[in-house]
Design an enzyme around this catalytic site. Structure first.
Site, PDB file in Angstrom:
ATOM      1  N   LYS A  47       0.841  -1.198   0.000  1.00 48.21           N
ATOM      2  CA  LYS A  47       0.000   0.000   0.000  1.00 48.21           C
ATOM      3  C   LYS A  47       0.886   1.262   0.000  1.00 48.21           C
ATOM      4  O   LYS A  47       2.105   1.174   0.214  1.00 48.21           O
ATOM      5  CB  LYS A  47      -0.932  -0.055   1.212  1.00 48.21           C
ATOM      6  CG  LYS A  47      -1.924  -1.235   1.136  1.00 48.21           C
ATOM      7  CD  LYS A  47      -2.785  -1.310   2.393  1.00 48.21           C
ATOM      8  CE  LYS A  47      -3.825  -2.425   2.291  1.00 48.21           C
ATOM      9  NZ  LYS A  47      -4.612  -2.567   3.546  1.00 48.21           N
ATOM     10  N   TYR A  89     -12.040  -2.695  -3.582  1.00 48.08           N
ATOM     11  CA  TYR A  89     -12.592  -2.870  -2.237  1.00 48.08           C
ATOM     12  C   TYR A  89     -14.126  -2.901  -2.237  1.00 48.08           C
ATOM     13  O   TYR A  89     -14.737  -2.603  -1.211  1.00 48.08           O
ATOM     14  CB  TYR A  89     -12.076  -1.773  -1.302  1.00 48.08           C
ATOM     15  CG  TYR A  89     -10.666  -2.056  -0.779  1.00 48.08           C
ATOM     16  CD1 TYR A  89     -10.398  -3.195  -0.025  1.00 48.08           C
ATOM     17  CD2 TYR A  89      -9.620  -1.178  -1.020  1.00 48.08           C
ATOM     18  CE1 TYR A  89      -9.118  -3.458   0.455  1.00 48.08           C
ATOM     19  CE2 TYR A  89      -8.331  -1.436  -0.540  1.00 48.08           C
ATOM     20  CZ  TYR A  89      -8.096  -2.584   0.202  1.00 48.08           C
ATOM     21  OH  TYR A  89      -6.836  -2.852   0.692  1.00 48.08           O
ATOM     22  N   ASN A 120      -1.829  -0.152   7.350  1.00 47.49           N
ATOM     23  CA  ASN A 120      -1.276  -1.486   7.650  1.00 47.49           C
ATOM     24  C   ASN A 120      -0.429  -2.069   6.519  1.00 47.49           C
ATOM     25  O   ASN A 120      -0.259  -3.279   6.407  1.00 47.49           O
ATOM     26  CB  ASN A 120      -2.379  -2.449   8.121  1.00 47.49           C
ATOM     27  CG  ASN A 120      -3.443  -2.695   7.078  1.00 47.49           C
ATOM     28  OD1 ASN A 120      -3.400  -2.121   5.989  1.00 47.49           O
ATOM     29  ND2 ASN A 120      -4.398  -3.538   7.405  1.00 47.49           N
ATOM     30  N   HIS A 173      -1.635  -5.534   1.460  1.00 49.23           N
ATOM     31  CA  HIS A 173      -2.865  -6.307   1.236  1.00 49.23           C
ATOM     32  C   HIS A 173      -2.511  -7.667   0.665  1.00 49.23           C
ATOM     33  O   HIS A 173      -1.585  -7.782  -0.147  1.00 49.23           O
ATOM     34  CB  HIS A 173      -3.764  -5.576   0.224  1.00 49.23           C
ATOM     35  CG  HIS A 173      -4.792  -6.468  -0.419  1.00 49.23           C
ATOM     36  ND1 HIS A 173      -5.988  -6.765   0.179  1.00 49.23           N
ATOM     37  CD2 HIS A 173      -4.773  -7.166  -1.595  1.00 49.23           C
ATOM     38  CE1 HIS A 173      -6.667  -7.609  -0.618  1.00 49.23           C
ATOM     39  NE2 HIS A 173      -5.954  -7.851  -1.701  1.00 49.23           N
ATOM     40  N   GLU A 204      -8.844 -10.613  -8.160  1.00 48.04           N
ATOM     41  CA  GLU A 204      -7.951  -9.466  -7.988  1.00 48.04           C
ATOM     42  C   GLU A 204      -6.822  -9.474  -9.032  1.00 48.04           C
ATOM     43  O   GLU A 204      -6.467  -8.423  -9.557  1.00 48.04           O
ATOM     44  CB  GLU A 204      -7.388  -9.451  -6.553  1.00 48.04           C
ATOM     45  CG  GLU A 204      -8.482  -9.120  -5.545  1.00 48.04           C
ATOM     46  CD  GLU A 204      -8.067  -9.289  -4.083  1.00 48.04           C
ATOM     47  OE1 GLU A 204      -8.924  -9.050  -3.217  1.00 48.04           O
ATOM     48  OE2 GLU A 204      -6.916  -9.671  -3.810  1.00 48.04           O
TER      49      GLU A 204
HETATM   50  N1  LIG Z   1     -11.815  -0.604  11.356  1.00 51.94           N
HETATM   51  C1  LIG Z   1     -11.050  -0.172  10.343  1.00 51.94           C
HETATM   52  N2  LIG Z   1     -10.643   1.107  10.273  1.00 51.94           N
HETATM   53  C2  LIG Z   1      -9.881   1.557   9.253  1.00 51.94           C
HETATM   54  N3  LIG Z   1      -9.462   0.782   8.237  1.00 51.94           N
HETATM   55  C3  LIG Z   1      -9.839  -0.514   8.267  1.00 51.94           C
HETATM   56  C4  LIG Z   1     -10.652  -1.063   9.304  1.00 51.94           C
HETATM   57  N4  LIG Z   1     -10.851  -2.367   9.046  1.00 51.94           N
HETATM   58  C5  LIG Z   1     -10.206  -2.609   7.900  1.00 51.94           C
HETATM   59  N5  LIG Z   1      -9.594  -1.506   7.439  1.00 51.94           N
HETATM   60  C6  LIG Z   1      -8.799  -1.371   6.226  1.00 51.94           C
HETATM   61  O1  LIG Z   1      -9.442  -2.081   5.186  1.00 51.94           O
HETATM   62  C7  LIG Z   1      -8.573  -3.083   4.678  1.00 51.94           C
HETATM   63  C8  LIG Z   1      -9.405  -4.250   4.228  1.00 51.94           C
HETATM   64  O2  LIG Z   1     -10.060  -4.791   5.355  1.00 51.94           O
HETATM   65  P1  LIG Z   1     -10.336  -6.346   5.456  1.00 51.94           P
HETATM   66  O3  LIG Z   1     -11.323  -6.528   6.540  1.00 51.94           O
HETATM   67  O4  LIG Z   1     -10.631  -6.891   4.086  1.00 51.94           O
HETATM   68  O5  LIG Z   1      -8.939  -6.849   6.010  1.00 51.94           O
HETATM   69  P2  LIG Z   1      -7.774  -7.679   5.348  1.00 51.94           P
HETATM   70  O6  LIG Z   1      -8.344  -8.696   4.409  1.00 51.94           O
HETATM   71  O7  LIG Z   1      -6.808  -8.160   6.388  1.00 51.94           O
HETATM   72  O8  LIG Z   1      -6.998  -6.540   4.607  1.00 51.94           O
HETATM   73  P3  LIG Z   1      -6.509  -6.468   3.133  1.00 51.94           P
HETATM   74  O9  LIG Z   1      -7.744  -6.706   2.281  1.00 51.94           O
HETATM   75  O10 LIG Z   1      -5.943  -5.076   3.016  1.00 51.94           O
HETATM   76  O11 LIG Z   1      -5.476  -7.552   3.026  1.00 51.94           O
HETATM   77  C9  LIG Z   1      -7.613  -3.370   5.829  1.00 51.94           C
HETATM   78  O12 LIG Z   1      -6.388  -3.922   5.408  1.00 51.94           O
HETATM   79  C10 LIG Z   1      -7.422  -1.986   6.406  1.00 51.94           C
HETATM   80  O13 LIG Z   1      -6.480  -1.231   5.607  1.00 51.94           O
END
Ligand SMILES: Nc1ncnc2c1ncn2[C@@H]1O[C@H](COP(=O)(O)OP(=O)(O)OP(=O)(O)O)[C@@H](O)[C@H]1O
Length: 148
Positions: A9, A49, A112, A115, A126
């Site tokens: 990211k 997303y 974080n 992804h 994707e």
């Molecule tokens: N409560 C939250 N507040 C802010 N950002 C969030 C929150 N929850 C998720 N995100 C963001 O949305 C992304 C996608 O969320 P998801 O629940 O799909 O988690 P993930 O599958 O671990 O992450 P990713 O899809 O990025 O690998 C997260 O990686 C994070 O950047």
């Protein structure tokens, strides 16, 4: 062989973590099958997303992803989707174990760093979205040194 989509990211790119992250996947034994530095626009980020469009953090997440270039990658290997998620660590860095990418390099859930696809089916979708061009077809000569 199984493939996954991994994206570094904008915070990971800005913080100079690209080499470190690629190194972790390479050293594990996975094969790099696609790689590009790319800035995406809002509609593309919303498409990536789409499953999270009802979440309260959706707009902030889209702003984050379009805030700078990202590194989009295809990695290949046995169980790479599940193992890739383990290498990445829990979504919330406060819960990611040390030794994982998020555990070592992130603090906030909204920054974080990386992804990774959450299933083989999401990986397929994707990869099709991010790599509409046909990725390079190559085989690593290390295969017999990594697989029994
Ligand atoms: N409560 C939250 N507040 C802010 N950002 C969030 C929150 N929850 C998720 N995100 C963001 O949305 C992304 C996608 O969320 P998801 O629940 O799909 O988690 P993930 O599958 O671990 O992450 P990713 O899809 O990025 O690998 C997260 O990686 C994070 O950047």
């Amino acid at each position: 062989m199984e493939q996954t989509f991994i994206m570094i990211k904008p915070d990971g790119v800005q913080r100079g973590l690209v080499g470190e992250i690629i190194g972790r996947f390479e050293k594990k034994g996975f094969n790099l099958k696609g790689l590009k530095l790319i800035s995406v626009d809002r509609s593309f980020a919303e498409k990536h997303y789409a499953d999270l469009s009802a979440k309260p953090f959706f707009n902030g997440l889209v702003e984050y992803i379009i805030s700078g270039p990202v590194v989009a990658m295809i990695w290949e290997g046995k169980n790479v989707v599940t193992t890739g998620r383990k290498i990445i660590g829990a979504t919330n860095p406060a819960e990611s174990a040390p030794g994982t990418i998020r555990g070592d390099f992130a603090i906030d859930i909204g920054r974080n760093v990386i992804h990774g696809s959450d299933s083989v089916e999401s990986a397929r979708k994707e990869i099709a979205l991010w790599f509409p061009e046909c990725p390079v077809n190559w085989q690593s000569s290390l295969h017999p040194w990594i697989y029994e």
